[in-house]
Enzyme design. Structure first.
Site, PDB file in Angstrom:
ATOM      1  CG  ASN A   1      -1.949  -1.078   1.193  1.00 45.08           C
ATOM      2  OD1 ASN A   1      -2.423  -1.465   0.125  1.00 45.08           O
ATOM      3  ND2 ASN A   1      -2.308  -1.594   2.352  1.00 45.08           N
TER       4      ASN A   1
ATOM      5  CG  HIS B   1     -10.659  -1.725   7.561  1.00 44.45           C
ATOM      6  ND1 HIS B   1     -10.211  -1.990   8.838  1.00 44.45           N
ATOM      7  CD2 HIS B   1      -9.699  -2.196   6.722  1.00 44.45           C
ATOM      8  CE1 HIS B   1      -9.039  -2.581   8.779  1.00 44.45           C
ATOM      9  NE2 HIS B   1      -8.693  -2.721   7.502  1.00 44.45           N
TER      10      HIS B   1
ATOM     11  CD  GLU C   1     -12.803   1.055   3.893  1.00 44.58           C
ATOM     12  OE1 GLU C   1     -11.656   1.216   3.431  1.00 44.58           O
ATOM     13  OE2 GLU C   1     -13.323  -0.061   4.073  1.00 44.58           O
TER      14      GLU C   1
ATOM     15  CB  SER D   1      -8.954  -1.817   1.671  1.00 40.15           C
ATOM     16  OG  SER D   1      -9.848  -2.715   2.314  1.00 40.15           O
TER      17      SER D   1
ATOM     18  CG  ASP E   1     -11.063   4.140   7.037  1.00 38.37           C
ATOM     19  OD1 ASP E   1     -10.012   4.677   6.625  1.00 38.37           O
ATOM     20  OD2 ASP E   1     -11.140   2.925   7.310  1.00 38.37           O
TER      21      ASP E   1
ATOM     22  CG  HIS F   1      -6.820   2.070   1.229  1.00 37.27           C
ATOM     23  ND1 HIS F   1      -5.689   1.302   1.018  1.00 37.27           N
ATOM     24  CD2 HIS F   1      -7.485   1.482   2.265  1.00 37.27           C
ATOM     25  CE1 HIS F   1      -5.683   0.297   1.864  1.00 37.27           C
ATOM     26  NE2 HIS F   1      -6.749   0.382   2.642  1.00 37.27           N
TER      27      HIS F   1
ATOM     28  CE  LYS G   1      -3.634   1.288   4.672  1.00 33.83           C
ATOM     29  NZ  LYS G   1      -3.862   1.116   6.118  1.00 33.83           N
TER      30      LYS G   1
END
Length: 427
Positions: free
Chosen positions: A59, A145, A185, A189, A214, A217, A249
Site C-alpha cells: 500500500n 473495513h 471509506e 481497500s 475512513d 487509502h 499507505k
C-alpha cells in the site's frame, strides 16, 4: 498436544482451513535496493526465498517508505527525541513535533480537533466506540473495513447498508428511532472503488446524521495536494464530521490521525480507551510524517501522483483488452482481479510468484466465499514495463488454467461483505 489445542481443538480448525485453501501464513519478505534507483527500488521490489519479486502487494502508493529525505528525517528525529515515547499521551504528554503535526492536519482538514493514533485500526475502533458511548446507532457500508465492522458485535443499534447504495441507506435512516452516525471509506481497500460522498453528505444534511470517513487509502494519493477523497470528489472537509487518515499507505510510514470538532476530540481524550491506554507513537515518526507531508503537497508529490495515474490507465487498458471478465477496474491504485474460487486464486498467485511477481491473495473471510481475488496495488515506484509485464503474465496464466478446466468467476455486481449478521431489526 498443547493444553490449548486439547481443549479448544485449534489444530483441527487449522486443518479444516487448509483443506479449504484458506489457511494463511505470513511470507518472509525483505526489501532490496537498486543502486540506480535508490529512492524507489525498496518499494518496487521484494526479496523472498525464491528471489527478487516485483512488489504489487504494498500500500506504499507513492513509494515514499524508502524516500531518502524521509529516512533522514526519521534518523534526525530519533537522535533528537529517542526511539520511544514512554507512555500514553495523557501520562508523558505530547512533544512539540506532535503538536506541529496535529497543527498541519488542522490546516489540511479545517477541523479544530486532531488526535494521533498508532494505527488506523485503533483510530477507527476508538471512533466507533466513542459514538457507542453516546448511544448512537451505527450505519455502516457493508464493505467498510474490519476495524469498523467489529462494532457489529457490540453496538446496540447497527445496520449495514448495501455497498455504496445511498437509496438503501436513506430507507434505514427514515426508520431510525434515534440519533446515529454514518461510517464509510473514501476508497475501499479490496476493490478500489469510492464512496459517493456527495450523496452521503446530502443524506447527512437531510437526516442530521454525522458522517465518519475512513480515508486510509485516499489520503496522500488522491486530490490536488494529496489531501484525499474530499478534495478529489470536490466535497471539501467542512461537512465531514470526522475524518480519519493513515500514515501507513501513501505516506509510507506508520500511524493515523482523526480530525473533527474540538468538543468531540476532547470527549475522546477523556473517554477513549484506545487513546487513553495506548503508548503514544514516537516523536521521530511524527517528524518523518511532517517530511512526507512536505513531499506529497509539493511538486514531487504531484509528479508521483501523475505517474501513478498514468500507470493505472495503462494497466486498466491492458486488462480490458486481455481479461475483461475478471477486472471490474477502479480509478485508484487498487486493481482487483476477481478469480472466485480460492484454490484457483492461490494457484494463479503461486505461478505469478514463480514468474517474479508478488501481489495480494485475498480469500474468505476477508471477502465473501466465491469472490477470492488478486489484490493488485500499483505504486509510483513502478515503471510502465512493470505494469505491462504483470498484465501479460496474468493473461497467460489465467487463460492457460481456463483451458485446463480451472475457470474464473466474473465479479458479481454486489457482494455481501464481511460475514456479520445484519441487525436492521434494532433500527
Amino acid at each position: 498436544m498443547s493444553l490449548i489445542n486439547s481443549i479448544f481443538n485449534t489444530g483441527e480448525i487449522l486443518k479444516d482451513l487448509e483443506k479449504q485453501d484458506l489457511l494463511r501464513k505470513c511470507p518472509a519478505v525483505t526489501r532490496i535496493w537498486d543502486d540506480e534507483d535508490p529512492g524507489k527500488s525498496g518499494s518496487r521490489f521484494a526479496m523472498t526465498g525464491s528471489g527478487p519479486l516485483l512488489n504489487f502487494a504494498s500500500n506504499d502508493y507513492l513509494g515514499l517508505s524508502t524516500h531518502p529525505a524521509i529516512l533522514r528525517a526519521l534518523r534526525e528525529g530519533m537522535e533528537k527525541y529517542g526511539a520511544g515515547s514512554g507512555a500514553s499521551p495523557l501520562v508523558t504528554g505530547l512533544c512539540p513535533v506532535h503538536e506541529e503535526l496535529m497543527e498541519r492536519f488542522r490546516a489540511i482538514t479545517g477541523k479544530e480537533g486532531v488526535l494521533l493514533f498508532s494505527t488506523g485500526f485503533s483510530a477507527n475502533q476508538a471512533l466507533m466506540k466513542a459514538f457507542m458511548t453516546l448511544n448512537a446507532g451505527l450505519y455502516l457500508d457493508r464493505l467498510s473495513h474490519a476495524s469498523m465492522q467489529d462494532m457489529a458485535f457490540y453496538a446496540k443499534r447497527i445496520s449495514r447498508f448495501r455497498h455504496n447504495d445511498a437509496a438503501h441507506l436513506e430507507k434505514l435512516l427514515r426508520k431510525s428511532p434515534g440519533p446515529g452516525v454514518i461510517a464509510t471509506e473514501g476508497v475501499f481497500s479490496m476493490d478500489g472503488d469510492q464512496a459517493p460522498l456527495k450523496k452521503l453528505l446530502s443524506l447527512r444534511e437531510q437526516y442530521r446524521t454525522p458522517l465518519i470517513l475512513d480515508d486510509a487509502h485516499g489520503f496522500g494519493v488522491l486530490g490536488r495536494q494529496g489531501h484525499g477523497s474530499p478534495d478529489y470528489q470536490g466535497t471539501g472537509f467542512q461537512n465531514i464530521d470526522v475524518y480519519m487518515g493513515t500514515f501507513s499507505k501513501a505516506l509510507g510510514l506508520s500511524g493515523a490521525f482523526a480530525a473533527g470538532d474540538r468538543d468531540f476530540t476532547d470527549f475522546m481524550v477523556n473517554t477513549s480507551r484506545e487513546y487513553i491506554y495506548s503508548t503514544m507513537a514516537p516523536a521521530f515518526l511524527a517528524q518523518g510524517t511532517l517530511k512526507a507531508l512536505d513531499i506529497i503537497e509539493g511538486s514531487e508529490g504531484a509528479e508521483l501522483r501523475s505517474h501513478l495515474r498514468a500507470l493505472i490507465r495503462r494497466f486498466q487498458n491492458a486488462m480490458k483488452s486481455l481479461l475483461p471478465e475478471c477486472c471490474p477496474g477502479s480509478e485508484t491504485a487498487i486493481q482487483p482481479v476477481i478469480i472466485g474460487d480460492a484454490g484457483v486464486m492461490m494457484r494463479v498467485s503461486e505461478e505469478l510468484k514463480e514468474a517474479g511477481i508478488l501481489l495480494g491473495s485475498i480469500r474468505p473471510p476477508t471477502v465473501p466465499r466465491g469472490s477470492a481475488r488478486l489484490r493488485i496495488t500499483l505504486t509510483a515506484a513502478h515503471r510502465e514495463e512493470d505494469a505491462d509485464f504483470l498484465a501479460e503474465k496474468l493473461h497467460q496464466i489465467i487463460r492457460r488454467l481456463g483451458q485446463e478446466g480451472y475457470g474464473t468467476q466474473p465479479p458479481a455486481e454486489q457482494h455481501t461483505g464481511a460475514a456479520f449478521p445484519d441487525r436492521e431489526e434494532n433500527l
